[in-house]
Write a protein that holds these residues in place. Structure first.
Motif: not given
Length: 395
Positions: A316-320, A375-376, A297-300
Motif C-alpha cells: 500500500p502507498r498509504g494508511a496502515f 498493521y497498527a 511494518r508494512r514492509d515486514l
C-alpha cells in the motif's frame, strides 16, 4: 415497537463484530493476533496530552461556538494551507467531535432523496450507510487492483448520470491503502465542474503516505468551491478517543453544517480543541516516527505475504492497511469466499483479519477475494501472525 423507517437504512460495522469475537476468544484463554481494527497502537504524543490537561486545569470546560473556537479554526486553516496549497479562511472550517459527523452533515446538506452518490468500493462501510440514511442512492465506484487500488476513469465517467449529486473519495484509501494519481483526480474534477457535483474528500489518512505527497482534489482549479475536505486527529495523532475532526468547505455550506452541529451535538469539547491546537502547531516528530514505523511494518507484512501460497499482496502507498488477494488461497483451502477464509483463519490459527464483505457491497462482476490486514500492531505480533498464517496455508 414502532420506529422511523430511516433507522433501518443505517448499518453497523462488521469490524466490530470481529472485534467482539476476538475479545470473546481471549476471555476464553485463546491468544489471538488481531489485524482487524483500524486504530493506532501508539499513545497520544505527550505534548498533546499535556495541552489537554492544562486546558482542563485552566477551565476550558464550557460551551464553545458550534463551529469551533476561533484559535483552533485558525490553526486548522494554516495547516490546510500548508498541506494542500489552498487559501483557507477560519469561517470555512467546522470542528466536530470526530470526523464521522462531517460525513453525516455534509451528505445531509448536499444530497436529496433519490440523488446518487458515487462511493469507493470496497470502502469504509459508513459511507453507504449514511448515504442511504439521507435518502440517497450509493453507486459503487470500483477501486481495482489493476489500478493500484485507485479507480478507472472511464468507469467513473460511465457511472455519472443526471441523478449524480456527489462523488465521495478517500485517499489514502481504507481498506486498500491506494492513492489516486493527479490525473485520476483531474478526471473527477473535470466532470464535477461540468455537471455541478459536490466532492466529499475523506483525507483522514493523508499524513500516512509512503510514496510521496497525496494530492487533494480541492487543490485543483475550480474545486475548492465544490469540495468538502474531511480530516481529523484520530489516525495522524493517535487521538481516537479524543473525538476530534474537522471539515474545510465553502463558506455558505459551512454555515449550514454548523447549524446541524448546533442541533445535534452543540459543540466539540473546549479542552479537546486546545489539545488540537498543540497537535497541529507543536512538534511533529511523533507523527514522523509513527509513519516510519508503519512503513517498516508494512514492509515486514507485505514482503512475507508475497511469499505465501495463494496470496498476492501489493504494497500500500498509504494508511496502515494491506489488502491481500486470497482468491487462490480460498481455492486451495476449499472455502467459498473471503468471509469463510476470515472465519477459518480466526478459528484455526487465532489470527483476525477483515474480509471483503466488511467494506460494502460487491461490484458487478467482482470475482476476486480479498482480506484486509491492519498493521497498527507491533512487529513482534506481526511476525507471530505471519508464522501462524504460513502454517495455516501450508498444512
Amino acid at each position: 415497537m414502532r420506529f422511523a423507517e430511516r433507522v433501518f437504512a443505517l448499518q453497523g460495522e462488521s469490524a466490530f463484530d470481529v472485534l467482539s469475537k476476538v475479545q470473546r476468544m481471549e476471555r476464553d484463554g485463546r491468544d489471538v493476533v488481531s489485524f482487524a481494527i483500524g486504530e493506532p497502537d501508539f499513545d497520544t504524543p505527550e505534548h498533546i496530552k499535556a495541552a489537554g490537561i492544562r486546558a482542563i486545569e485552566e477551565n476550558h470546560t464550557h460551551y464553545t461556538p458550534s463551529a469551533g473556537i476561533l484559535p483552533f479554526r485558525e490553526a486548522i486553516a494554516r495547516y490546510v494551507e500548508r498541506t494542500r496549497g489552498i487559501d483557507v479562511s477560519p469561517d470555512e472550517v467546522v470542528v466536530t467531535p470526530g470526523a464521522k459527523p462531517i460525513l453525516f452533515c455534509g451528505i445531509l446538506c448536499c444530497v436529496n432523496p433519490g440523488d446518487e452518490v458515487l462511493t469507493p468500493s470496497p470502502g469504509f462501510p459508513t459511507y453507504e450507510s449514511v448515504i442511504r440514511y439521507a435518502g440517497g442512492v450509493p453507486v459503487p465506484l470500483p477501486f481495482v487492483e489493476e489500478k493500484n487500488f485507485s479507480f478507472d476513469t472511464e468507469t467513473f465517467r460511465r457511472l455519472v448520470t443526471p441523478k449524480t449529486r456527489m462523488v465521495l473519495l478517500n485517499f489514502p484509501h481504507n481498506p486498500t491503502g491506494g492513492v489516486a494519481s493527479r490525473e485520476d483526480l483531474e478526471a473527477v474534477a473535470a466532470i464535477a465542474r461540468e455537471k455541478d457535483l459536490w466532492v466529499l474528500s475523506d483525507e483522514i489518512y493523508r499524513e500516512m503516505a509512503y510514496e510521496g505527497d497525496v494530492p487533494s482534489i480541492a487543490s485543483l482549479p475550480g474545486m475548492k468551491e465544490r469540495t468538502i475536505i474531511l480530516d481529523g486527529f484520530s489516525k495522524t495523532y493517535a487521538m481516537t478517543g479524543w473525538r476530534l475532526g474537522f471539515a474545510v468547505l465553502p463558506r455558505e455550506l459551512a454555515a449550514h453544517v454548523t447549524k446541524l452541529v448546533t442541533n445535534s451535538v452543540s459543540c466539540t469539547a473546549a479542552f479537546v480543541q486546545m489539545a488540537g491546537i498543540a497537535a497541529l502547531e507543536g512538534p511533529q516528530d511523533a507523527v514522523r516516527s509513527m509513519v516510519a514505523e508503519y512503513r517498516a511494518r508494512r514492509d515486514l507484512l507485505c514482503d512475507a505475504l508475497a511469499t505465501f501460497p495463494g496470496v498476492v499482496c501489493q504494497k500500500p502507498r498509504g494508511a496502515f492497511y494491506a489488502y491481500a488477494n486470497v482468491t487462490e488461497a480460498c481455492r486451495r483451502l476449499g472455502v467459498s469466499d473471503s468471509r469463510a477464509f476470515q472465519e477459518k483463519l480466526l478459528e484455526e490459527a487465532g489470527v483476525a483479519v477483515l474480509s471483503r464483505n466488511c467494506f460494502g457491497s460487491r461490484n458487478v462482476g467482482e470475482d476476486q477475494e480479498y482480506v484486509r490486514f491492519c498493521y497498527a500492531t507491533s512487529r513482534e505480533r506481526i511476525a507471530e501472525g505471519l508464522r501462524r498464517i504460513r502454517e495455516f496455508l501450508e498444512k
